[in-house]
Design a protein around this motif. Structure first.
Motif, PDB file in Angstrom:
ATOM      1  N   LYS A 171     -14.673  -5.145   0.158  1.00 33.05           N
ATOM      2  CA  LYS A 171     -16.128  -5.133   0.078  1.00 33.05           C
ATOM      3  C   LYS A 171     -16.634  -3.778   0.537  1.00 33.05           C
ATOM      4  CE  LYS A 171     -16.796  -9.283   2.181  1.00 33.05           C
ATOM      5  NZ  LYS A 171     -17.584 -10.432   2.647  1.00 33.05           N
ATOM      6  N   GLY A 172     -17.347  -3.102  -0.321  1.00 34.41           N
ATOM      7  CA  GLY A 172     -17.861  -1.782   0.032  1.00 34.41           C
ATOM      8  C   GLY A 172     -18.097  -0.993  -1.230  1.00 34.41           C
ATOM      9  N   ILE A 209      -9.478  -1.557   7.178  1.00 34.60           N
ATOM     10  CA  ILE A 209     -10.486  -1.773   8.211  1.00 34.60           C
ATOM     11  C   ILE A 209      -9.889  -1.857   9.599  1.00 34.60           C
ATOM     12  CG2 ILE A 209     -12.350  -2.749   6.819  1.00 34.60           C
ATOM     13  CD1 ILE A 209     -11.247  -5.515   7.502  1.00 34.60           C
ATOM     14  N   ASN A 210      -8.575  -2.088   9.665  1.00 39.19           N
ATOM     15  CA  ASN A 210      -7.955  -2.124  10.988  1.00 39.19           C
ATOM     16  C   ASN A 210      -6.458  -1.869  10.875  1.00 39.19           C
ATOM     17  OD1 ASN A 210      -7.938  -2.344  13.725  1.00 39.19           O
ATOM     18  ND2 ASN A 210      -7.823  -4.581  13.755  1.00 39.19           N
ATOM     19  N   VAL A 211      -5.923  -1.130  11.849  1.00 39.49           N
ATOM     20  CA  VAL A 211      -4.479  -0.939  11.955  1.00 39.49           C
ATOM     21  C   VAL A 211      -4.104  -1.231  13.397  1.00 39.49           C
ATOM     22  CG1 VAL A 211      -2.567   0.665  11.669  1.00 39.49           C
ATOM     23  CG2 VAL A 211      -4.556   0.894  10.214  1.00 39.49           C
ATOM     24  N   THR A 212      -3.177  -2.164  13.617  1.00 42.68           N
ATOM     25  CA  THR A 212      -2.799  -2.487  14.992  1.00 42.68           C
ATOM     26  C   THR A 212      -1.742  -1.512  15.495  1.00 42.68           C
ATOM     27  OG1 THR A 212      -0.946  -3.898  14.420  1.00 42.68           O
ATOM     28  CG2 THR A 212      -3.125  -4.926  14.450  1.00 42.68           C
ATOM     29  N   SER A 213      -1.396  -1.637  16.771  1.00 44.69           N
ATOM     30  CA  SER A 213      -0.390  -0.749  17.351  1.00 44.69           C
ATOM     31  C   SER A 213       0.953  -0.945  16.666  1.00 44.69           C
ATOM     32  CB  SER A 213      -0.263  -1.033  18.842  1.00 44.69           C
ATOM     33  OG  SER A 213       0.175  -2.368  19.025  1.00 44.69           O
ATOM     34  N   GLN A 214       1.187  -2.115  16.108  1.00 48.39           N
ATOM     35  CA  GLN A 214       2.436  -2.363  15.406  1.00 48.39           C
ATOM     36  C   GLN A 214       2.296  -2.087  13.915  1.00 48.39           C
ATOM     37  OE1 GLN A 214       5.096  -2.972  17.362  1.00 48.39           O
ATOM     38  NE2 GLN A 214       3.480  -2.561  18.839  1.00 48.39           N
ATOM     39  N   ASN A 215       1.228  -1.382  13.573  1.00 53.72           N
ATOM     40  CA  ASN A 215       0.959  -1.014  12.182  1.00 53.72           C
ATOM     41  C   ASN A 215       0.798  -2.213  11.254  1.00 53.72           C
ATOM     42  OD1 ASN A 215       0.868   1.662  12.782  1.00 53.72           O
ATOM     43  ND2 ASN A 215       2.899   2.134  12.011  1.00 53.72           N
ATOM     44  N   MET A 216       0.149  -3.257  11.763  1.00 53.22           N
ATOM     45  CA  MET A 216      -0.261  -4.328  10.857  1.00 53.22           C
ATOM     46  C   MET A 216      -1.614  -3.909  10.304  1.00 53.22           C
ATOM     47  SD  MET A 216       1.401  -7.680  11.934  1.00 53.22           S
ATOM     48  CE  MET A 216       0.724  -8.500  13.311  1.00 53.22           C
ATOM     49  N   VAL A 217      -1.772  -4.077   9.000  1.00 54.01           N
ATOM     50  CA  VAL A 217      -2.916  -3.474   8.330  1.00 54.01           C
ATOM     51  C   VAL A 217      -3.829  -4.549   7.746  1.00 54.01           C
ATOM     52  CG1 VAL A 217      -3.613  -1.908   6.495  1.00 54.01           C
ATOM     53  CG2 VAL A 217      -1.528  -1.459   7.788  1.00 54.01           C
ATOM     54  N   VAL A 257     -13.524 -11.260  -1.217  1.00 60.05           N
ATOM     55  CA  VAL A 257     -14.607 -11.516  -2.176  1.00 60.05           C
ATOM     56  C   VAL A 257     -15.840 -11.970  -1.414  1.00 60.05           C
ATOM     57  CG1 VAL A 257     -13.382 -12.065  -4.301  1.00 60.05           C
ATOM     58  CG2 VAL A 257     -13.487 -13.758  -2.489  1.00 60.05           C
ATOM     59  N   SER A 258     -16.998 -11.818  -2.043  1.00 60.49           N
ATOM     60  CA  SER A 258     -18.215 -12.257  -1.360  1.00 60.49           C
ATOM     61  C   SER A 258     -18.584 -13.700  -1.702  1.00 60.49           C
ATOM     62  CB  SER A 258     -19.377 -11.315  -1.681  1.00 60.49           C
ATOM     63  OG  SER A 258     -19.151 -10.644  -2.874  1.00 60.49           O
ATOM     64  N   ASP A 259     -17.888 -14.288  -2.711  1.00 57.54           N
ATOM     65  CA  ASP A 259     -18.155 -15.695  -3.043  1.00 57.54           C
ATOM     66  C   ASP A 259     -17.746 -16.603  -1.889  1.00 57.54           C
ATOM     67  OD1 ASP A 259     -18.280 -14.306  -5.348  1.00 57.54           O
ATOM     68  OD2 ASP A 259     -17.096 -15.722  -6.560  1.00 57.54           O
ATOM     69  N   PHE A 260     -18.302 -17.812  -1.877  1.00 60.53           N
ATOM     70  CA  PHE A 260     -17.805 -18.825  -0.958  1.00 60.53           C
ATOM     71  C   PHE A 260     -16.548 -19.434  -1.570  1.00 60.53           C
ATOM     72  CE2 PHE A 260     -17.507 -23.353   0.005  1.00 60.53           C
ATOM     73  CZ  PHE A 260     -17.270 -23.269   1.362  1.00 60.53           C
ATOM     74  N   ILE A 261     -15.467 -19.447  -0.794  1.00 59.12           N
ATOM     75  CA  ILE A 261     -14.228 -20.029  -1.308  1.00 59.12           C
ATOM     76  C   ILE A 261     -14.002 -21.366  -0.633  1.00 59.12           C
ATOM     77  CG2 ILE A 261     -11.754 -19.702  -1.625  1.00 59.12           C
ATOM     78  CD1 ILE A 261     -12.185 -16.727  -1.455  1.00 59.12           C
ATOM     79  N   ALA A 262     -14.005 -22.430  -1.426  1.00 56.54           N
ATOM     80  CA  ALA A 262     -13.815 -23.765  -0.864  1.00 56.54           C
ATOM     81  C   ALA A 262     -12.375 -23.931  -0.405  1.00 56.54           C
ATOM     82  CB  ALA A 262     -14.158 -24.820  -1.909  1.00 56.54           C
ATOM     83  N   ILE A 264       0.826  -1.210   0.000  1.00 54.24           N
ATOM     84  CA  ILE A 264       0.000   0.000   0.000  1.00 54.24           C
ATOM     85  C   ILE A 264       0.862   1.263   0.000  1.00 54.24           C
ATOM     86  CG2 ILE A 264      -2.148  -0.938   0.938  1.00 54.24           C
ATOM     87  CD1 ILE A 264      -1.147  -0.044   3.724  1.00 54.24           C
ATOM     88  N   ASN A 265       2.042   1.175  -0.617  1.00 51.05           N
ATOM     89  CA  ASN A 265       2.913   2.339  -0.768  1.00 51.05           C
ATOM     90  C   ASN A 265       3.273   2.947   0.587  1.00 51.05           C
ATOM     91  OD1 ASN A 265       4.373   4.264  -2.199  1.00 51.05           O
ATOM     92  ND2 ASN A 265       2.661   5.697  -2.224  1.00 51.05           N
ATOM     93  N   SER A 266       3.583   2.091   1.543  1.00 44.92           N
ATOM     94  CA  SER A 266       3.932   2.571   2.868  1.00 44.92           C
ATOM     95  C   SER A 266       5.002   1.635   3.428  1.00 44.92           C
ATOM     96  CB  SER A 266       2.666   2.590   3.730  1.00 44.92           C
ATOM     97  OG  SER A 266       2.851   1.941   4.952  1.00 44.92           O
ATOM     98  N   ALA A 267       5.474   1.927   4.638  1.00 41.91           N
ATOM     99  CA  ALA A 267       6.494   1.072   5.239  1.00 41.91           C
ATOM    100  C   ALA A 267       5.919  -0.271   5.649  1.00 41.91           C
ATOM    101  CB  ALA A 267       7.101   1.768   6.452  1.00 41.91           C
ATOM    102  N   TYR A 268       4.602  -0.373   5.636  1.00 40.99           N
ATOM    103  CA  TYR A 268       3.961  -1.587   6.122  1.00 40.99           C
ATOM    104  C   TYR A 268       3.144  -2.234   5.028  1.00 40.99           C
ATOM    105  CZ  TYR A 268       5.433   0.737  10.287  1.00 40.99           C
ATOM    106  OH  TYR A 268       6.223   1.354  11.212  1.00 40.99           O
ATOM    107  N   SER A 269       3.196  -3.565   4.953  1.00 45.70           N
ATOM    108  CA  SER A 269       2.361  -4.259   3.993  1.00 45.70           C
ATOM    109  C   SER A 269       1.016  -4.534   4.667  1.00 45.70           C
ATOM    110  CB  SER A 269       3.020  -5.551   3.538  1.00 45.70           C
ATOM    111  OG  SER A 269       3.211  -6.389   4.647  1.00 45.70           O
ATOM    112  N   SER A 270       0.065  -5.017   3.894  1.00 40.31           N
ATOM    113  CA  SER A 270      -1.271  -5.184   4.436  1.00 40.31           C
ATOM    114  C   SER A 270      -1.811  -6.534   4.006  1.00 40.31           C
ATOM    115  CB  SER A 270      -2.178  -4.072   3.935  1.00 40.31           C
ATOM    116  OG  SER A 270      -2.178  -4.085   2.527  1.00 40.31           O
ATOM    117  N   LEU A 271      -2.831  -6.998   4.729  1.00 40.73           N
ATOM    118  CA  LEU A 271      -3.417  -8.293   4.408  1.00 40.73           C
ATOM    119  C   LEU A 271      -4.886  -8.124   4.035  1.00 40.73           C
ATOM    120  CD1 LEU A 271      -2.764 -11.381   4.402  1.00 40.73           C
ATOM    121  CD2 LEU A 271      -4.049 -11.445   6.537  1.00 40.73           C
ATOM    122  N   LEU A 272      -5.208  -8.643   2.872  1.00 41.59           N
ATOM    123  CA  LEU A 272      -6.606  -8.692   2.456  1.00 41.59           C
ATOM    124  C   LEU A 272      -7.079 -10.113   2.737  1.00 41.59           C
ATOM    125  CD1 LEU A 272      -9.038  -7.448   0.876  1.00 41.59           C
ATOM    126  CD2 LEU A 272      -7.960  -8.278  -1.191  1.00 41.59           C
ATOM    127  N   GLY A 273      -7.860 -10.256   3.789  1.00 42.06           N
ATOM    128  CA  GLY A 273      -8.301 -11.595   4.197  1.00 42.06           C
ATOM    129  C   GLY A 273      -9.251 -12.199   3.170  1.00 42.06           C
TER     130      GLY A 273
END
Lengths: 229, 237
Positions: free
Chosen positions: A136-137, A123-131, A98-103, A84-93
């Protein structure tokens, strides 16, 4: 008791902005004895008794709620790791991606492959800047073919303009689709000539963001470089 | 033969001509150039960015990593060995320590701020020029800082106390003390103090007082260079 600088002045870290207890330090400033002192390079903004610094430079720091342009860099068991163009990477769970069911054990590249870009919300940033990201939105989507440019993240509000006025003006003039991420990543899609005009308009805003009357200047620039559809 | 007049005709409390510019390396997140006489320092700041190797990561705070480097052709004729030696390593560390007191990297746990200092031309006082340039570059990179850091060397040549020794003065045949200092201008705190040579307590105090005045002059130059990037303030130097 007195203000030592004027509103919109450029100040450097360590510069005293006001003396006395009448003024309160907010973002980008701190109190040292009876003085309010700048702790960042930027423009002073005095709002009643509050003094703050509008930063003019600095890397993007992830903030909850921001809509960003993310690029998938890795795929794990739980989802997609994005830059995300920052010092920290991020996780898209997986659930947020996606809204599909993933087997179990299915191929995640069907949704987002490494190198794909998407609009996502933090949607969330922790104190250690985990993103954590969500795709969806409203307005959040995978970004297809187009051009991606990087700008100073502090200039993004100016590029978007009041209620999106600036970016809409560029969109209308160039007929490009444009998505601006709060992280300073901008995605554009249009005819090659139109994309170039849009990019130079954005570069102009980035360079002259501290100048007043910018909207008129950009409008004049766009009028001069009309793209014939 | 006593050292009564400086080789370049300066007064004892006078620095060499100073110039500073900010934003000289557009690709970097922050950058600055500082020159004092024939000593020229460039500083480029990258980050905060992901820190590798991972074992260096500190979950409590960001890390400041400085690299001081004299370019091979920078000296007076003889080639400086590239790649950095014991001296460069030491100066990199003292530079970090001189800058850390003003920096707040708590917002960036596990990340690193890299500072690269390159000296294309040297004539003594390089670590001071490097620190001064790095402070401007860090501010330009938008980092949270309590203040800037200004730095200059002071010293003694024979029985004279002076600021900003040139290489010719440092290698004077008589007794010489060379004392690089770095100061946080707002509070007057000293964040770097080293010495080569010998000096008495009283002389050191006089020297530090001269250094303090010179640092304040340098601070003004740093300030206006930073503001000049946005088209305000006059050119200095």
């Amino acid at each position: 008791m007195t203000l030592l600088v004027k509103d919109k002045d450029v100040v450097v870290p360590g510069e005293a902005l006001a003396s006395g207890m009448d003024y309160l330090p907010t973002s980008g400033t701190y109190r040292e004895g009876d003085k309010v002192v700048a702790s960042r390079l930027g423009l002073v903004q005095v709002d009643g008794r509050l003094i703050r610094i509008i930063p003019v430079s600095g890397k993007y720091l992830p903030k909850r709620g921001d809509v960003v342009v993310a690029r998938v860099t890795n795929i794990t068991l739980n989802g997609w790791v994005c830059d995300i163009n920052s010092a920290y990477s991020s996780l898209l769970g997986m659930k947020e991606g996606v809204s599909d069911f993933i087997a179990r054990g299915s191929d995640l590249t069907r949704y987002y492959n490494i190198g794909d870009s998407l609009m996502a919300q933090i949607i969330n940033v922790t104190s250690q800047n985990m993103v954590d990201l969500s795709a969806k939105g409203p307005g959040l989507r995978k970004l297809g073919e187009g051009r991606i440019i990087y700008v100073n993240a502090n200039k993004v509000p100016r590029i978007i303009g009041k209620a999106g006025s600036m970016v809409s003006m560029i969109k209308d003039a160039t007929n490009c689709r444009i998505s601006v991420g709060q992280n300073g990543v901008i995605w554009l899609q249009g005819t090659p000539a139109a994309e170039l005009v849009a990019v130079s308009a954005i570069r102009r805003i980035e360079a002259d963001s501290h100048v007043s009357g910018l909207t008129e200047q950009v409008k004049a620039f766009l009028d001069k470089n009309k793209v014939v559809a | 033969m006593a050292y009564n007049k400086r080789f370049d005709g300066r007064k004892f409390d006078e620095t060499r001509p100073i110039a500073a510019r900010v934003g000289v390396i557009p690709e970097a997140d922050g950058s600055a150039m500082f020159s004092i006489g024939n000593t020229v320092a460039y500083a480029a700041v990258y980050g905060p960015r992901e820190l590798h190797p991972k074992f260096l990561q500190n979950p409590q705070s960001g890390l400041l990593r400085c690299r001081y480097n004299m370019m091979p052709f920078s000296g007076a004729g003889s080639r400086v060995k590239p790649g950095g030696g014991r001296r460069a390593k030491e100066i990199s560390v003292v530079t970090e320590k001189a800058l850390l007191p003003v920096l707040n990297l708590d917002e960036f746990p596990n990340a690193v701020v890299d500072v690269f200092i390159e000296l294309p031309q040297t004539d003594a006082g390089t670590r001071c020029a490097g620190i001064t340039a790095a402070a401007m570059a860090l501010a330009d990179a938008g980092l949270t800082m309590k203040d800037l850091v200004s730095s200059v060397s002071v010293g003694r040549v024979d029985d004279k106390i002076m600021v900003d020794l040139s290489y010719k003065e440092e290698s004077y045949e008589g007794e010489v003390a060379d004392i690089p200092i770095a100061m946080i201008p707002g509070t007057g705190e000293i964040s770097l103090l080293q010495m080569d040579g010998k000096i008495s307590r009283e002389e050191l105090q006089t020297a530090l007082e001269l250094g303090r005045k010179a640092c304040l002059q340098i601070y003004e130059v740093q300030k206006s260079a930073l503001k000049e990037k946005f088209g305000v303030g006059g050119k200095i130097g």
